[in-house]
Design a protein around this motif. Structure first.
Motif, PDB file in Angstrom:
ATOM      1  N   LEU A 105     -11.270 -65.810  17.747  1.00 27.03           N
ATOM      2  CA  LEU A 105     -12.522 -66.017  16.931  1.00 27.03           C
ATOM      3  C   LEU A 105     -12.971 -64.721  16.533  1.00 27.03           C
ATOM      4  O   LEU A 105     -12.867 -63.669  17.297  1.00 27.03           O
ATOM      5  CB  LEU A 105     -13.575 -66.661  17.849  1.00 27.03           C
ATOM      6  CG  LEU A 105     -13.174 -68.157  17.988  1.00 27.03           C
ATOM      7  CD1 LEU A 105     -14.381 -68.801  19.110  1.00 27.03           C
ATOM      8  CD2 LEU A 105     -12.883 -69.006  16.953  1.00 27.03           C
ATOM      9  N   LYS A 106     -13.750 -64.526  15.428  1.00 24.88           N
ATOM     10  CA  LYS A 106     -14.275 -63.471  14.694  1.00 24.88           C
ATOM     11  C   LYS A 106     -15.662 -63.494  14.687  1.00 24.88           C
ATOM     12  O   LYS A 106     -16.228 -64.588  14.334  1.00 24.88           O
ATOM     13  CB  LYS A 106     -13.637 -63.061  13.467  1.00 24.88           C
ATOM     14  CG  LYS A 106     -12.164 -62.799  13.345  1.00 24.88           C
ATOM     15  CD  LYS A 106     -11.837 -62.239  12.130  1.00 24.88           C
ATOM     16  CE  LYS A 106     -10.109 -61.788  12.082  1.00 24.88           C
ATOM     17  NZ  LYS A 106      -9.605 -62.854  12.256  1.00 24.88           N
ATOM     18  N   GLY A 107     -16.503 -62.444  15.179  1.00 28.33           N
ATOM     19  CA  GLY A 107     -17.971 -62.441  14.873  1.00 28.33           C
ATOM     20  C   GLY A 107     -18.666 -61.652  15.899  1.00 28.33           C
ATOM     21  O   GLY A 107     -18.054 -60.825  16.313  1.00 28.33           O
ATOM     22  N   ARG A 108     -19.779 -61.841  16.182  1.00 22.72           N
ATOM     23  CA  ARG A 108     -20.724 -61.088  17.084  1.00 22.72           C
ATOM     24  C   ARG A 108     -20.623 -61.786  18.280  1.00 22.72           C
ATOM     25  O   ARG A 108     -20.897 -63.165  18.431  1.00 22.72           O
ATOM     26  CB  ARG A 108     -22.053 -60.888  16.589  1.00 22.72           C
ATOM     27  CG  ARG A 108     -23.067 -60.189  17.370  1.00 22.72           C
ATOM     28  CD  ARG A 108     -24.127 -59.717  16.756  1.00 22.72           C
ATOM     29  NE  ARG A 108     -24.981 -60.722  16.397  1.00 22.72           N
ATOM     30  CZ  ARG A 108     -26.198 -61.088  17.076  1.00 22.72           C
ATOM     31  NH1 ARG A 108     -26.475 -60.589  17.991  1.00 22.72           N
ATOM     32  NH2 ARG A 108     -27.023 -61.944  16.656  1.00 22.72           N
ATOM     33  N   GLU A 109     -20.465 -61.010  19.265  1.00 20.11           N
ATOM     34  CA  GLU A 109     -20.337 -61.720  20.724  1.00 20.11           C
ATOM     35  C   GLU A 109     -21.754 -61.882  21.233  1.00 20.11           C
ATOM     36  O   GLU A 109     -22.569 -60.812  21.240  1.00 20.11           O
ATOM     37  CB  GLU A 109     -19.815 -60.980  21.878  1.00 20.11           C
ATOM     38  CG  GLU A 109     -18.100 -61.556  21.718  1.00 20.11           C
ATOM     39  CD  GLU A 109     -17.385 -60.718  23.138  1.00 20.11           C
ATOM     40  OE1 GLU A 109     -17.888 -61.040  23.968  1.00 20.11           O
ATOM     41  OE2 GLU A 109     -16.434 -60.071  22.920  1.00 20.11           O
ATOM     42  N   MET A 159     -19.060 -66.596  21.048  1.00 16.77           N
ATOM     43  CA  MET A 159     -18.580 -65.931  19.635  1.00 16.77           C
ATOM     44  C   MET A 159     -19.729 -66.511  18.614  1.00 16.77           C
ATOM     45  O   MET A 159     -19.701 -67.687  18.358  1.00 16.77           O
ATOM     46  CB  MET A 159     -17.446 -65.899  19.416  1.00 16.77           C
ATOM     47  CG  MET A 159     -17.025 -65.026  18.007  1.00 16.77           C
ATOM     48  SD  MET A 159     -17.120 -63.135  18.534  1.00 16.77           S
ATOM     49  CE  MET A 159     -15.569 -62.823  19.420  1.00 16.77           C
ATOM     50  N   THR A 193     -19.655 -67.032  15.193  1.00 15.05           N
ATOM     51  CA  THR A 193     -18.783 -67.060  14.246  1.00 15.05           C
ATOM     52  C   THR A 193     -19.654 -67.370  12.607  1.00 15.05           C
ATOM     53  O   THR A 193     -20.541 -68.029  12.906  1.00 15.05           O
ATOM     54  CB  THR A 193     -17.608 -67.769  14.445  1.00 15.05           C
ATOM     55  OG1 THR A 193     -18.145 -69.375  14.255  1.00 15.05           O
ATOM     56  CG2 THR A 193     -17.060 -68.015  15.808  1.00 15.05           C
ATOM     57  N   GLU A 194     -18.813 -67.193  11.596  1.00 20.23           N
ATOM     58  CA  GLU A 194     -19.614 -67.754  10.409  1.00 20.23           C
ATOM     59  C   GLU A 194     -19.575 -69.425  10.406  1.00 20.23           C
ATOM     60  O   GLU A 194     -20.384 -69.713   9.665  1.00 20.23           O
ATOM     61  CB  GLU A 194     -18.976 -67.161   9.123  1.00 20.23           C
ATOM     62  CG  GLU A 194     -17.586 -67.551   9.011  1.00 20.23           C
ATOM     63  CD  GLU A 194     -16.662 -66.908   7.946  1.00 20.23           C
ATOM     64  OE1 GLU A 194     -15.689 -67.302   7.458  1.00 20.23           O
ATOM     65  OE2 GLU A 194     -17.475 -65.781   7.278  1.00 20.23           O
ATOM     66  N   ASN A 195     -19.187 -69.770  11.256  1.00 19.96           N
ATOM     67  CA  ASN A 195     -19.048 -71.428  11.214  1.00 19.96           C
ATOM     68  C   ASN A 195     -19.948 -71.923  12.461  1.00 19.96           C
ATOM     69  O   ASN A 195     -19.951 -73.033  12.829  1.00 19.96           O
ATOM     70  CB  ASN A 195     -17.572 -72.041  11.376  1.00 19.96           C
ATOM     71  CG  ASN A 195     -16.603 -71.879  10.334  1.00 19.96           C
ATOM     72  OD1 ASN A 195     -17.041 -71.824   9.081  1.00 19.96           O
ATOM     73  ND2 ASN A 195     -15.579 -71.312  10.594  1.00 19.96           N
ATOM     74  N   ALA A 197     -12.753 -72.231  20.487  1.00 20.06           N
ATOM     75  CA  ALA A 197     -11.594 -71.945  19.814  1.00 20.06           C
ATOM     76  C   ALA A 197     -10.515 -72.825  20.116  1.00 20.06           C
ATOM     77  O   ALA A 197     -10.436 -73.540  21.254  1.00 20.06           O
ATOM     78  CB  ALA A 197     -11.040 -70.577  20.449  1.00 20.06           C
ATOM     79  N   ARG A 249     -19.358 -70.510  19.114  1.00 24.10           N
ATOM     80  CA  ARG A 249     -18.500 -70.982  19.611  1.00 24.10           C
ATOM     81  C   ARG A 249     -18.299 -70.705  21.175  1.00 24.10           C
ATOM     82  O   ARG A 249     -18.564 -69.351  21.338  1.00 24.10           O
ATOM     83  CB  ARG A 249     -17.030 -70.726  19.055  1.00 24.10           C
ATOM     84  CG  ARG A 249     -16.995 -71.047  17.470  1.00 24.10           C
ATOM     85  CD  ARG A 249     -16.595 -72.445  17.529  1.00 24.10           C
ATOM     86  NE  ARG A 249     -16.418 -72.980  16.135  1.00 24.10           N
ATOM     87  CZ  ARG A 249     -17.394 -73.493  15.561  1.00 24.10           C
ATOM     88  NH1 ARG A 249     -18.649 -73.464  15.711  1.00 24.10           N
ATOM     89  NH2 ARG A 249     -17.250 -73.857  14.111  1.00 24.10           N
TER      90      ARG A 249
END
Ligand code: GLY
Length: 422
Positions: free
Chosen positions: A190-194, A275, A277-279, A118, A282
């Protein structure tokens, strides 16, 4: 061979249990250990944050190999103290352990080596931190971390500026975590699944362990306060093969080669908190040791003699080793004391462990337990027991773990009912 494990929780009990299965091990010691560990190892009580005392202990007992559970002795330099005395130990040096010991070091390291993480800013004064959180550089929620070790409590996700200001004040003015809060890292949330990936490294070569998932919140449905971990599971295919390869290629390998290039060779176990993320993946954090309670399920799936792995790390020879893992699944349910994680009640008598362990492929690791003066097993911490079941499918492992949980009783016992229920 005589081995010594440093630490006192469920992770260390799992290490002791696995080491005692090795035909190459004649005796296992643990310092300080707990009531359950004392059934599988001889427990000693030496201050594990004093590197010299631990090295002295290992030398006097003629220990052949020492394994370190928690981060504090590593950050304090226990590996350096052993190395100076030519004693074999598995873990990173004090300099390499800074990957966990300083969040500022970890973020600057990742930035230097182009390891995805991040966006962040390091602040060295409360005024600088107040400026950043008010500047609009980061949108809310924003992540605030103290630089140093804070027993897992030094990270806050602030949902608005008022919470961010209050947190900065607690970290840097009131010094809730002492000198650990002299610097703070402010970073994008950050957003997403850990997910997390643990690797063995001899400083150059890497072997990945099977991925495991832990459950940090106290209550079902990921509700309630953060804890040290209320359960975990590991099952084949938890991370898709492509994703695991991407994490190895873009994160794990550059981390190990970057540490070597910087002159802080990383030898031991590295826990990479991620995380997804959609990118892409991270890094959220590095831990320089086995995870707890991930270790309890990961080691339940290890088929190779663990001593071979630890020796290969200590001798820089991981590349020649083939490590095999079972296709079975493992589930760990943490049984915690009443009030955990805030006010912890202790001293309650525990019953039912032999009945739980009589079930097929069930092992109960102890975390916070001790024997009272009358010889009763009693609760002595927040997380008390880790009930682990291994079965051919995840559903079967989950059912067996909860069957075992039902056999165990102590006043105020609490646990999550949704571990491994996806
Ligand atoms: N389970 C997370 C940790 O060991 O820090």
């Amino acid at each position: 061979m005589k081995v010594l494990v440093l630490g006192s929780g469920g992770r260390e009990h799992a290490l002791v249990w696995k080491l005692s299965q090795s035909s190459r091990v004649s005796k296992v010691y643990c310092s300080p250990g707990n009531a359950g560990i004392s059934q599988d190892a001889e427990c000693l009580n030496v201050e594990s944050t004093s590197p010299q005392s631990v090295a002295e202990l290992a030398a006097s007992l003629e220990i052949d190999l020492t394994i370190v559970g928690p981060e504090q002795p590593l950050v304090a330099g226990v590996v350096d103290a052993f190395t100076r005395r030519r004693l074999r130990i598995v873990g990173p040096s004090k300099a390499a352990a800074t990957l966990e010991g300083s969040k500022v070091f970890a973020k600057e390291f990742m930035s230097r080596h182009h390891i995805p993480t991040a966006a962040f800013t390091v602040c060295e004064s409360p005024e600088a931190a107040y400026d950043i959180i008010s500047s609009g550089v980061y949108s809310y929620p924003v992540v605030l971390k103290v630089d140093g070790l804070a027993a897992g409590k030094g990270v806050v996700i602030a949902s608005d500026i008022d919470e961010a200001k209050k947190t900065i004040s607690e970290f840097m003015v009131e010094k809730r975590f002492g000198e650990a809060g002299t610097k703070v890292v402010i970073e994008e949330c950050l957003k997403g699944r850990e997910a997390s990936l643990l690797i063995f490294s001899d400083g150059k070569q890497i072997i990945a362990m099977p991925p495991a998932q832990d459950y940090k919140n106290a209550l079902d449905g990921n509700q309630g306060p953060n804890t040290g971990g209320m359960g975990s599971f590991s099952t084949p295919g938890l991370l898709e093969r492509n994703l695991k390869e991407k994490i190895m290629h873009e994160i794990a390998e550059p981390t190990i080669s970057g540490m070597a290039a910087d002159g802080t060779v990383f030898r031991g176990v590295l826990f990479i908190g991620l995380m997804l993320t959609e990118n892409g993946p991270r890094v959220l954090e590095y831990n320089v040791r086995f995870g707890d309670p991930e270790t309890q399920v990961i080691l339940s799936r290890l088929d190779t003699d663990i001593v071979d792995i630890f020796e290969a790390i200590a001798e820089n020879d991981l590349g020649s080793l083939k490590v095999s893992w079972s296709e079975a699944s493992a589930v760990c349910v943490v049984l915690a004391s009443a009030g955990y994680p805030t006010t912890i009640r202790t001293g309650d008598i525990i019953s039912g462990i032999p009945e739980a362990e009589a079930l097929a492929n069930v092992k109960v690791f102890h975390a916070g337990t001790k024997l009272d003066s009358a010889g009763n097993l009693i609760t002595a911490g927040g997380r008390v027991l880790n009930v682990v079941a291994r079965q051919m499918t995840l559903d079967a492992a989950r059912e067996q773990a909860y069957r075992a949980v039902e056999k165990i009783k102590f006043e105020g016992m609490q646990y999550r009912r949704d571990i491994a229920l996806r």
